[in-house]
Design a protein around this motif. Structure first.
Motif, mmCIF file in Angstrom:
data_model
loop_
_atom_site.group_PDB
_atom_site.id
_atom_site.type_symbol
_atom_site.label_atom_id
_atom_site.label_comp_id
_atom_site.label_asym_id
_atom_site.label_seq_id
_atom_site.Cartn_x
_atom_site.Cartn_y
_atom_site.Cartn_z
ATOM 1 N N GLY A 176 30.813 37.730 66.535
ATOM 2 C CA GLY A 176 30.588 38.466 64.924
ATOM 3 C C GLY A 176 30.238 37.574 64.182
ATOM 4 O O GLY A 176 29.762 38.107 62.963
ATOM 5 N N HIS A 177 29.957 35.988 64.137
ATOM 6 C CA HIS A 177 29.582 35.267 63.238
ATOM 7 C C HIS A 177 28.197 35.098 63.468
ATOM 8 O O HIS A 177 27.635 34.112 62.740
ATOM 9 N N ASP B 236 30.818 31.791 58.738
ATOM 10 C CA ASP B 236 32.143 31.306 59.166
ATOM 11 C C ASP B 236 32.211 30.106 59.652
ATOM 12 O O ASP B 236 32.550 29.967 60.740
ATOM 13 N N LYS C 110 32.045 32.655 67.092
ATOM 14 C CA LYS C 110 32.184 34.098 67.550
ATOM 15 C C LYS C 110 30.766 34.929 67.931
ATOM 16 O O LYS C 110 30.043 34.442 66.782
ATOM 17 N N THR D 42 39.140 36.872 52.103
ATOM 18 C CA THR D 42 37.569 36.903 52.133
ATOM 19 C C THR D 42 37.092 38.062 51.359
ATOM 20 O O THR D 42 37.622 39.344 51.624
ATOM 21 N N ILE E 171 37.441 41.933 52.682
ATOM 22 C CA ILE E 171 36.994 41.960 54.161
ATOM 23 C C ILE E 171 38.397 41.693 55.027
ATOM 24 O O ILE E 171 38.674 40.796 55.052
ATOM 25 N N ARG E 172 38.978 42.792 55.661
ATOM 26 C CA ARG E 172 40.158 42.681 56.141
ATOM 27 C C ARG E 172 40.035 42.012 57.695
ATOM 28 O O ARG E 172 41.068 41.625 58.181
ATOM 29 N N SER E 173 38.849 41.941 58.387
ATOM 30 C CA SER E 173 38.824 41.268 59.438
ATOM 31 C C SER E 173 38.811 39.868 59.405
ATOM 32 O O SER E 173 38.986 39.416 60.607
ATOM 33 N N ALA E 174 38.824 39.381 58.312
ATOM 34 C CA ALA E 174 38.826 38.022 58.239
ATOM 35 C C ALA E 174 40.199 37.217 58.238
ATOM 36 O O ALA E 174 41.072 37.864 57.807
ATOM 37 N N SER E 175 40.348 36.149 58.772
ATOM 38 C CA SER E 175 41.704 35.617 58.899
ATOM 39 C C SER E 175 42.377 34.903 57.607
ATOM 40 O O SER E 175 43.528 34.860 57.295
#
Length: 275
Positions: free
Chosen positions: A176-177, A190, A174, A33, A26-30
């Motif tokens: 998105g969370h 998250d 966020k 993931t 999951i590339r959007s995660a810092s």
């Protein structure tokens, strides 16, 4: 043989005992993931896997503790009985020990193209056009330079999530969370940067700031308080510090003594980006 009586039901047992296969990152995660599939006998379920080895260092949280904080947040959610955090465990995976959490199935993206679908639970709307049933949070400008308003739904599921975030001191709620499941439930994910002993609350759910907390919610908070003083505190102690558990208990007591939602009077009260 798989039993339905265990936490998380059949999917939970598959998560605990099944073989994890990575489907993609999951590339959007810092942090690192992964979307995984867990297989056990003839059963399979999707999940999110965050290995401790893939956690990026943070200046204000100890290294290697984010997975444990995610699990601790799940324990608090379970004690409250609100089903906010999807079933979560700590176990070994392809990249070592980490957090594994049931995947939340959401409605298809086709709804995003429906002009009559209405705004998301947390959304940006044109300035001055807050829809009925939504609460305005702040004014901003979008990438085109147009003035917009950040809003969220006046929804009891979000209100409970806002209380939950106050209790766990969530530093990163966020938009998105916040996930709307196909089953009609609303989940929060998250929670790796939560449960710090210092005030770090950052959230998009400020719509109830300064408003009283209802008695039904307070009754669950009282149950959480008592649980922390008994077995829950010991379970949390495997993942967060004693000082952080004391701070969690203090936040429950403070909310019970003064049942009013806090106001965003601290520096940077909204995470960035907000989604």
């Amino acid at each position: 043989m798989i039993s339905e009586g265990q936490p998380g039901g059949i999917d939970g047992e598959v998560l605990r005992r099944g073989e994890l296969t990575v489907l993609g990152r999951i590339r959007s995660a810092s942090n690192a993931t992964f979307l995984c599939e867990a297989h056990l006998d003839d059963h399979e379920t999707h999940c999110v896997y965050k290995p401790v080895a893939g956690e990026a260092p943070l200046w204000d949280f100890p290294d290697g503790t984010l997975a444990g904080r995610e699990y601790a947040a799940y324990l608090v959610s379970a004690a409250l009985g609100w089903d906010i955090v999807p079933y979560t465990i700590i176990r070994d995976g392809p990249a070592g020990s980490g957090m594994v959490q049931l995947w939340v199935d959401q409605p298809g993206d086709a709804l995003d193209d429906d002009p009559d679908a209405g705004p998301d639970l947390v959304d940006l709307v044109p300035a001055g056009k807050v829809p009925p049933g939504y609460l305005p949070i702040l004014q901003a400008y979008d990438y085109a330079g147009d003035e917009v308003t950040l809003v969220h739904a006046d929804d009891i599921r979000l209100r409970r999530m806002a209380v939950f975030d106050v209790l766990i001191n969530n530093a990163d709620r966020k938009g998105g969370h916040i996930l709307s499941g196909v089953d009609g439930r609303v989940h929060g994910v998250d929670h790796g940067v939560s449960l710090h002993s210092e005030d770090k609350l950052r959230t998009v759910l400020w719509g109830w700031a300064g408003k009283p907390v209802d008695d039904e919610t307070l009754a669950q908070v009282a149950i959480l308080r008592d649980d922390i003083r008994s077995g829950l505190g010991e379970a949390l102690g495997e993942h967060v510090t004693g000082r952080e558990i004391e701070a969690l208990l203090a936040r429950t007591v403070a909310l019970l003594n003064d049942p009013v939602m806090p106001t965003p009077d601290r520096h940077r009260p909204i995470p960035w980006p907000a989604f």
